[in-house]
Design an enzyme around this catalytic site. Structure first.
Site: not given
Ligand code: FAD
Ligand code: SIN
Length: 521
Positions: A13, A15, A34, A44-46, A220, A241, A288, A389
C-alpha cells in the site's frame, strides 16, 4: 530455499511503496504482498490526503484539529512533526506522479471533512487512493532495485524464537531476521532473510462483520508482531466510519466519503429529521467517533437499520463532478444521490492503534520497522482525524527509510534460521469450520466490542473468544498452512488484543465508549 535481501517490505500500500522508493536508492528491495500488487486499503481511499497548502490554513490549525479529534491522548510532539512535514511530503508524492484535482485558477481544490476547521484535503475526485496507488506502483515498477512478489503471504516474522531460544515480552533485545512467506503460486513456504524488515501490512477491518476494508485487511502485521512479542498499543480505538452505504448483501461495505458531508450532505433519520444538532454543534461534520455514536444511538432508539444522508439540496452537476464513483455506485443499487436519500450505516474502518513505533518508525523489535495503518505512532490518539492516515504513512516512510538506510550496511543475515518445518501437518478435515469460526469472531466483536461497550459485554467477548483461540491454535499446529487459516489466526489474535486493551481502559475516550465509565465520570 533461502532468499537474502537488504530491505524486506511486507505490504504494497502507500506505506510500503513510498518507503520502497526511498530505500531502493541504496540497496536491494524485496516487497511481498499477499494478493494482487495493488490490492490494499490504500486503493479504496476516497476523501483524500490532509495537508496544509495555502493560507488561511496553517500548521497550527491542522495540529489543533488533530489534537482535538484525538481526545486528549495524541502525542503532541508527533502531531507537530507529522503536520509540519505535510506539505513537503505531499509535494514529493506529486513528484512521483500522483495527480490531485485543481480549481480553474490552478490551485489545488481542497476539500473539507469532519473535524477539520479548514479546507485542506487534496483529492483525486472521489478515488484518491486509487490514484496514489497507481502512481506509486508505476514509479516502483521503473526502479531496477525493487522486486515485487505478489501472491506471497507473510506467515510470521523470524526472531531468536526460531533459533530455539525463549523469547518473551521482557526479552531485552528481540531481533528480527526476516520472515516465513507462503508463495501462493508454488504453495511452498520460503525463508526470506533480510537486514531490515518493514511491516506495512495495513488494517484489520475484517475483525468486524461490517467493514469498508477490502478482504486483505485481516490484521496480519499486528498479529505477527504480537506473536513475536513486540509491543502493540491503542487497539481499543477501532474507528467506525459513520457512513457506509446500507446494502446488506454487499461485503465489504461501500464507503460514502466524509467529503460528501464536507460538501454539504446532511444526516437525517428515516423520517427526514436532522439529528446531529442533538449531539454536537459541528453537526454532520463533527469528528467521526461522535457522528458514528450518534447514528448508532438514533438507530437503536428508533429501531431503524440505517439513517439517511441527504444531498438533494446540493448543486447536481457539482455533486456528480466531485463524486462520480459514489454517484455511479449508488445509482447501481437504484439510489440517485441528486434526488434520493442515501441510506447509510457505520462500519469498521480504521485501526488507530497497532505496532508501537518511535519517531523513526522503529518497533520494539530490532531491525523491524512498522509504518502505515498497522503502526501506532501517537498521531491519532483516541480517534483519527479524517484523511490523516495517508499523510502519516508518507511522513513515516520518509523517517523509517532514513534510519534503515543508515543502518542496513552494518547488519548481517542470520544464516542459522532453519527452513519451515511442515512435518505432521495435513489438509483440514473441514474447510467450512474455518469460515464458521471467522463469522463467530466477527459476530463476537460486532455484538460486544463495537461502538458502545460495557464491562459485561467485554467479558463475554473475552470468554467466547478464548474457546475459538484454543480451537484454532490446535488446528493450526496440525494443518497445512493456508492464507485462510493464517488470517483466521491473525484475526483471533487481533480480536484478543482489542478486547484486552479495551478492558484495561477504565474510561470513555474517543472511539472507546463504555457505559460503565461515561465521559467525565
Ligand atoms: P494498505 O494500503 O492496506 O496496504 C497493506 C498491504 O499489506 C496490502 O498490500 C496487503 O495485501 C498487504 N498484506 C497484508 N497482510 C499481508 C501478509 N500477511 N503478507 C503479505 N502482504 C500482506 N485514509 C485517508 O487518509 N484518506 C482517505 O480518504 C481514506 N479513505 C479510505 C477509504 C476506505 C474505503 C478505506 C478502507 C480506508 C480509507 N483510508 C483513508 C484509510 C487509508 O486508506 C489506509 O489507512 C491506508 O491506505 C493504509 O495504508 P497502508 O500502506 O498502511 O496499508
Ligand atoms: C472518507 O473519504 O470519508 C475517508 C477518509 C478517511 O478515512 O480518512
Amino acid at each position: 530455499m533461502k532468499r537474502k535481501i537488504d530491505f524486506l517490505i511486507i505490504g504494497s500500500g502507500v506505506a510500503g511503496l513510498s518507503y520502497a522508493l526511498k530505500v531502493a536508492e541504496h540497496g536491494e528491495v524485496c516487497m511481498i504482498t499477499k494478493a494482487n500488487e495493488d490490492e490494499s486499503n490504500t486503493k479504496y481511499a476516497q476523501g483524500g490526503i490532509a495537508a496544509v497548502m495555502y493560507s488561511p490554513d496553517s500548521y497550527e490549525k491542522h495540529i489543533q484539529d488533530t489534537l482535538i479529534a484525538g481526545d486528549g491522548i495524541c502525542d503532541e510532539e508527533i502531531v507537530r512533526m507529522v503536520i509540519s512535514e505535510s506539505t513537503e511530503r505531499v509535494n514529493e508524492l506529486i513528484s512521483w506522479g500522483a495527480k490531485f484535482d485543481k480549481t480553474e485558477s490552478g490551485e489545488y481544490d481542497l476539500a473539507k471533512e469532519g473535524g477539520h476547521s479548514e479546507h485542506r484535503i487534496l483529492h483525486h475526485k472521489d478515488n484518491t487512493g486509487y490514484e496514489i496507488e497507481r502512481a506509486l506502483l508505476a514509479a516502483v515498477h521503473k526502479h531496477p532495485n525493487i522486486e515485487i512478489l505478489d501472491h506471497h503471504f507473510a506467515i510470521d516474522i523470524l526472531t531468536q524464537h526460531h533459533l530455539g531460544e525463549e523469547v518473551n515480552s521482557r526479552t531485552p533485545n528481540i531481533e528480527c531476521y526476516g520472515a516465513y512467506v507462503l508463495n501462493l503460486r508454488s504453495n511452498k513456504i520460503e525463508t526470506i532473510l533480510a537486514k531490515t524488515i518493514l511491516m506495512a501490512a495495513g488494517g484489520a477491518g475484517h475483525v468486524y462483520s461490517t467493514t469498508t476494508n477490502p478482504t486483505i485487511a485481516t490484521g496480519d502485521g499486528v498479529a505477527m508482531v504480537y506473536r513475536a512479542k513486540g509491543r502493540i498499543e491503542g487497539m481499543e480505538f477501532y474507528q467506525f466510519h459513520p457512513t457506509s452505504l446500507f446494502n446488506p448483501e454487499e461485503s465489504p461495505s461501500y464507503l460514502i466519503s466524509e467529503a460528501v458531508r464536507g460538501f454539504g450532505g446532511i444526516l437525517k433519520t428515516i423520517d427526514g429529521e436532522e439529528f446531529m444538532q442533538k449531539y454536537d454543534e459541528r453537526r454532520s461534520l463533527a469528528p467521526r467517533d461522535i457522528v458514528a455514536r450518534a447514528i448508532d444511538n438514533e438507530m437503536k432508539i428508533r429501531g431503524d437499520d440505517y439513517v439517511y444522508l441527504d444531498c438533494r439540496h446540493l448543486n447536481k452537476e457539482e455533486l456528480i463532478k466531485h463524486f462520480p464513483n459514489i454517484y455511479e455506485k449508488c445509482l447501481s443499487i437504484g439510489v440517485d444521490i441528486t434526488k434520493d436519500y442515501i441510506p447509510v450505516v457505520p462500519a469498521a474502518h480504521y485501526m488507530c492503534g497497532g505496532i508501537k513505533v518511535d519517531k523513526k518508525g522503529r518497533s520494539s523489535i530490532n531491525q523491524l520497522y512498522a509504518i502505515g495503518e498497522c503502526s501506532s505512532t501517537g498521531l491519532h490518539g483516541a480517534n483519527r482525524l479524517a484523511s490523516n492516515s495517508l499523510l502519516e504513512a508518507i511522513v513515516y516512510s520518509h523517517h523509517a527509510a532514513i534510519d534503515a538506510i543508515e543502518k542496513f550496511n552494518t547488519l548481517k543475515f542470520c544464516d542459522s534460521i532453519p527452513d519451515w518445518d511442515a512435518e505432521g501437518t495435513a489438509h483440514p478435515e473441514e474447510m467450512v469450520l474455518l469460515i464458521q469460526s471467522l463469522r463467530e469472531v466477527q459476530s463476537i466483536m460486532t455484538n460486544y466490542v463495537g461502538i458502545v461497550r460495557s464491562d459485561i459485554r467485554l467479558l463475554r467477548a473475552f470468554d467466547r473468544l478464548e474457546i475459538l483461540y484454543k480451537e484454532n491454535e490446535a488446528l493450526y499446529l496440525k494443518t497445512i498452512i493456508s492464507p485462510k487459516l493464517c488470517e483466521l489466526r491473525n484475526l483471533i489474535n487481533v480480536a484478543y488484543i482489542i478486547i484486552k486493551q479495551a478492558r484495561n481502559r477504565k474510561e470513555s475516550r474517543g472511539l472507546h465508549f463504555t457505559v460503565n465509565y461515561p465521559k467525565g465520570s
